[in-house]
Design a protein around this motif. Structure first.
Motif, PDB file in Angstrom:
ATOM      1  N   GLN A 153       0.957  -1.138  -0.016  1.00 50.51           N
ATOM      2  CA  GLN A 153      -0.064   0.053  -0.292  1.00 50.51           C
ATOM      3  C   GLN A 153       0.914   1.330  -0.162  1.00 50.51           C
ATOM      4  OE1 GLN A 153      -2.502  -0.500   3.512  1.00 50.51           O
ATOM      5  NE2 GLN A 153      -3.837  -2.064   2.481  1.00 50.51           N
ATOM      6  N   HIS A 154       2.026   1.207   0.840  1.00 47.37           N
ATOM      7  CA  HIS A 154       2.921   2.444   0.754  1.00 47.37           C
ATOM      8  C   HIS A 154       3.439   2.467  -0.759  1.00 47.37           C
ATOM      9  CE1 HIS A 154       6.022   5.030   2.113  1.00 47.37           C
ATOM     10  NE2 HIS A 154       6.931   4.216   1.457  1.00 47.37           N
ATOM     11  N   ASN A 155       3.879   1.624  -1.179  1.00 46.00           N
ATOM     12  CA  ASN A 155       4.465   1.771  -2.663  1.00 46.00           C
ATOM     13  C   ASN A 155       3.813   2.134  -3.525  1.00 46.00           C
ATOM     14  OD1 ASN A 155       7.140   0.782  -1.583  1.00 46.00           O
ATOM     15  ND2 ASN A 155       7.058  -1.373  -2.331  1.00 46.00           N
ATOM     16  N   LEU A 162       4.597  10.116  -7.566  1.00 41.97           N
ATOM     17  CA  LEU A 162       5.406  10.191  -8.446  1.00 41.97           C
ATOM     18  C   LEU A 162       4.850  10.275  -9.885  1.00 41.97           C
ATOM     19  CD1 LEU A 162       8.424   7.875  -7.360  1.00 41.97           C
ATOM     20  CD2 LEU A 162       7.940  10.511  -6.919  1.00 41.97           C
ATOM     21  N   ARG A 163       3.911   9.549 -10.035  1.00 39.38           N
ATOM     22  CA  ARG A 163       3.171   9.763 -11.318  1.00 39.38           C
ATOM     23  C   ARG A 163       2.347  10.927 -11.591  1.00 39.38           C
ATOM     24  NH1 ARG A 163       0.411   5.335 -11.289  1.00 39.38           N
ATOM     25  NH2 ARG A 163       1.559   4.204 -12.669  1.00 39.38           N
ATOM     26  N   ALA A 164       1.837  11.538 -10.643  1.00 42.23           N
ATOM     27  CA  ALA A 164       1.167  12.810 -10.846  1.00 42.23           C
ATOM     28  C   ALA A 164       2.073  14.126 -10.664  1.00 42.23           C
ATOM     29  CB  ALA A 164       0.299  13.086  -9.197  1.00 42.23           C
ATOM     30  N   ALA A 165       3.231  13.937 -10.148  1.00 42.89           N
ATOM     31  CA  ALA A 165       4.154  14.759 -10.378  1.00 42.89           C
ATOM     32  C   ALA A 165       4.745  14.722 -11.830  1.00 42.89           C
ATOM     33  CB  ALA A 165       5.396  14.684  -9.359  1.00 42.89           C
ATOM     34  N   ALA A 166       5.186  13.739 -12.220  1.00 44.18           N
ATOM     35  CA  ALA A 166       5.525  13.504 -13.606  1.00 44.18           C
ATOM     36  C   ALA A 166       4.581  14.047 -14.718  1.00 44.18           C
ATOM     37  CB  ALA A 166       5.982  11.932 -13.888  1.00 44.18           C
ATOM     38  N   VAL A 167       3.328  13.943 -14.667  1.00 48.07           N
ATOM     39  CA  VAL A 167       2.435  14.383 -15.523  1.00 48.07           C
ATOM     40  C   VAL A 167       2.387  15.865 -15.316  1.00 48.07           C
ATOM     41  CG1 VAL A 167       0.154  14.605 -16.096  1.00 48.07           C
ATOM     42  CG2 VAL A 167       1.108  12.451 -15.447  1.00 48.07           C
ATOM     43  N   ALA A 168       2.463  16.485 -14.251  1.00 43.51           N
ATOM     44  CA  ALA A 168       2.544  17.808 -14.148  1.00 43.51           C
ATOM     45  C   ALA A 168       3.845  18.492 -14.623  1.00 43.51           C
ATOM     46  CB  ALA A 168       2.271  18.385 -12.573  1.00 43.51           C
ATOM     47  N   ALA A 182      14.770  -1.649  -3.382  1.00 42.25           N
ATOM     48  CA  ALA A 182      15.507  -0.830  -2.825  1.00 42.25           C
ATOM     49  C   ALA A 182      14.304   0.510  -2.794  1.00 42.25           C
ATOM     50  CB  ALA A 182      16.477  -0.480  -3.927  1.00 42.25           C
ATOM     51  N   GLY A 183      12.974   0.325  -3.245  1.00 46.75           N
ATOM     52  CA  GLY A 183      12.003   1.432  -3.141  1.00 46.75           C
ATOM     53  C   GLY A 183      11.360   1.609  -4.303  1.00 46.75           C
ATOM     54  N   VAL A 184      10.863   2.726  -4.582  1.00 46.70           N
ATOM     55  CA  VAL A 184      10.042   3.087  -5.675  1.00 46.70           C
ATOM     56  C   VAL A 184      10.815   4.207  -6.560  1.00 46.70           C
ATOM     57  CG1 VAL A 184       8.138   4.219  -6.652  1.00 46.70           C
ATOM     58  CG2 VAL A 184       7.846   3.066  -4.510  1.00 46.70           C
ATOM     59  N   ARG A 199      14.568   8.182  -6.386  1.00 49.12           N
ATOM     60  CA  ARG A 199      14.083   7.182  -5.791  1.00 49.12           C
ATOM     61  C   ARG A 199      13.861   7.431  -4.284  1.00 49.12           C
ATOM     62  NH1 ARG A 199      18.645   2.713  -4.863  1.00 49.12           N
ATOM     63  NH2 ARG A 199      19.704   4.147  -3.373  1.00 49.12           N
ATOM     64  N   SER A 200      12.331   7.010  -3.795  1.00 45.15           N
ATOM     65  CA  SER A 200      12.020   7.165  -2.560  1.00 45.15           C
ATOM     66  C   SER A 200      12.120   5.974  -1.946  1.00 45.15           C
ATOM     67  CB  SER A 200      10.570   7.457  -2.650  1.00 45.15           C
ATOM     68  OG  SER A 200       9.810   7.631  -1.364  1.00 45.15           O
ATOM     69  N   ARG A 201      12.837   5.660  -0.663  1.00 52.13           N
ATOM     70  CA  ARG A 201      12.761   4.666  -0.021  1.00 52.13           C
ATOM     71  C   ARG A 201      12.900   5.080   1.644  1.00 52.13           C
ATOM     72  NH1 ARG A 201      18.461   3.690   1.719  1.00 52.13           N
ATOM     73  NH2 ARG A 201      19.758   5.308   0.862  1.00 52.13           N
ATOM     74  N   GLY A 202      11.828   4.715   2.153  1.00 57.12           N
ATOM     75  CA  GLY A 202      11.385   5.198   3.701  1.00 57.12           C
ATOM     76  C   GLY A 202      11.463   6.497   3.649  1.00 57.12           C
ATOM     77  N   ASP A 203      12.132   7.153   4.444  1.00 57.66           N
ATOM     78  CA  ASP A 203      12.217   8.541   4.700  1.00 57.66           C
ATOM     79  C   ASP A 203      13.360   9.291   3.877  1.00 57.66           C
ATOM     80  OD1 ASP A 203      14.224   7.706   6.084  1.00 57.66           O
ATOM     81  OD2 ASP A 203      13.913   8.974   7.975  1.00 57.66           O
ATOM     82  N   VAL A 204      13.917   8.454   2.959  1.00 52.11           N
ATOM     83  CA  VAL A 204      15.122   8.758   2.008  1.00 52.11           C
ATOM     84  C   VAL A 204      14.793   9.409   0.749  1.00 52.11           C
ATOM     85  CG1 VAL A 204      17.445   8.476   1.209  1.00 52.11           C
ATOM     86  CG2 VAL A 204      16.561   7.634   3.448  1.00 52.11           C
ATOM     87  N   PHE A 205      14.875  10.356   0.341  1.00 50.60           N
ATOM     88  CA  PHE A 205      14.547  11.066  -1.078  1.00 50.60           C
ATOM     89  C   PHE A 205      15.927  11.123  -1.847  1.00 50.60           C
ATOM     90  CE2 PHE A 205      13.544  14.227  -4.105  1.00 50.60           C
ATOM     91  CZ  PHE A 205      12.172  13.714  -4.744  1.00 50.60           C
ATOM     92  N   GLU A 206      15.975  10.461  -3.004  1.00 44.36           N
ATOM     93  CA  GLU A 206      17.297  10.452  -3.694  1.00 44.36           C
ATOM     94  C   GLU A 206      17.007  11.049  -5.197  1.00 44.36           C
ATOM     95  OE1 GLU A 206      20.017   7.112  -1.841  1.00 44.36           O
ATOM     96  OE2 GLU A 206      18.048   6.558  -2.599  1.00 44.36           O
ATOM     97  N   LEU A 207      17.620  11.923  -5.453  1.00 46.18           N
ATOM     98  CA  LEU A 207      17.723  12.255  -7.065  1.00 46.18           C
ATOM     99  C   LEU A 207      19.115  11.952  -7.650  1.00 46.18           C
ATOM    100  CD1 LEU A 207      16.391  13.637  -9.626  1.00 46.18           C
ATOM    101  CD2 LEU A 207      17.395  15.972  -8.600  1.00 46.18           C
ATOM    102  N   PHE A 208      19.197  11.058  -8.580  1.00 43.47           N
ATOM    103  CA  PHE A 208      20.332  10.476  -8.984  1.00 43.47           C
ATOM    104  C   PHE A 208      20.555  11.121 -10.354  1.00 43.47           C
ATOM    105  CE2 PHE A 208      19.322   7.143  -6.182  1.00 43.47           C
ATOM    106  CZ  PHE A 208      20.382   6.734  -5.936  1.00 43.47           C
TER     107      PHE A 208
END
Length: 275
Positions: A153-155, A162-168, A182-184, A199-208
């Motif tokens: 459910q979390h994923n 992320l999909r809504a942000a990508a569309v916008a 590893a996350g979404v 990548r979103s994993r737990g409370d970590v937000f990463e932009l590669f």
């Protein structure tokens, strides 16, 4: 009869009352004191001996130990109501055959499915030990099924954000969202073959950037902050894609490699360190 003897006998009576069919419980070591420490144990035999025995051991006024089969798999418990309910649940499940044990060299893993569908487990290592259980065994009782459902459910919630942000923010630029251990992750490509990955994993937000460099932030409130952070990140990705911003190598080096810097539309500098 001391207080602990009374508690022990009361516990055994409670367990006996919850058994069914041919399952039986018998004391295999009557309450005794060894060097001032209280010790007793009882064995639960399954239906017609078709299931492995469970041994419940009392190691004093604070500790109970529930062992399965040869004792490799066990749970170290206390005298709390939660622990006693778990003992009842494990006994009922094992007697009913709702268990699986997996063996590998030097270790065994046990899953026991309780009546409500949750799973408690134990991983034990096989090594020569004395008759008295050694300290350090920890209770490993996790509601795995519920955890997996909650994780799914979390994923799915993260995917939707992320999909809504990508569309916008990305318009018609292609992107791909995947989920895994590893996350979404959301991946999109910039001009010239460059690509970014969120990548979103737990409370970590990463932009590669190019998989080799990463900008890290932390989400304090998932529902409120993830959407904002994803939108900001994808907005900056779009600026790079459209040539309105660029990734600039910094003079600072980390682990012998240069960092990259991105000046955002708001004038902030996002540093991307070697991943």
């Amino acid at each position: 009869m001391g207080e602990l003897d009374v508690r022990w006998e009361s516990l055994l009576e409670r367990l006996r009352s919850s058994l069914f069919g041919e399952a039986s419980l018998m004391e295999t070591c009557l309450p005794t004191e060894v060097d001032g420490s209280f010790f007793a144990d009882a064995t639960v035999q399954g239906l017609g001996k078709s299931e492995p025995d469970l041994v419940l051991t009392c190691l004093g006024e604070d500790d109970l130990l529930l062992s399965f089969g040869d004792g490799t798999n066990r749970w170290e418990l206390d005298w709390s109501e939660e622990s006693i309910e778990m003992i009842q649940g494990v006994i009922e499940a094992v007697c009913a055959g709702r268990w699986k044990q997996y063996s590998a060299p030097g270790r065994k893993h046990l899953d026991v499915e309780l009546a409500d569908g949750t799973v408690v487990d134990s991983t034990g290592w096989q090594a020569p030990v004395g008759l008295i259980p050694m300290p350090g065994w920890l209770r490993r009782a996790r509601k795995r099924e519920q955890r997996l459902k909650d994780g799914e459910q979390h994923n799915q919630g993260v995917v939707n954000v992320l999909r809504a942000a990508a569309v916008a923010e990305l318009g018609d630029r292609p992107y791909e969202i995947t989920t895994g251990p590893a996350g979404v992750e959301l991946q999109t490509h910039a001009n010239g073959g460059e690509h970014f990955r969120i990548r979103s994993r737990g409370d970590v937000f990463e932009l590669f950037y190019q998989d080799d460099f990463v900008h890290v932030d932390f989400v304090m409130d998932l529902e409120e902050e993830l959407a904002v952070m994803a939108a900001e990140a994808l907005h900056e990705v779009r600026r790079v894609c459209d040539g309105h911003a660029s990734m600039v190598p910094a003079k600072t080096r980390v682990r012998g490699r240069p960092m990259y810097e991105l000046t955002t539309a708001g004038g902030e500098i996002w540093r991307f360190i070697p991943a």
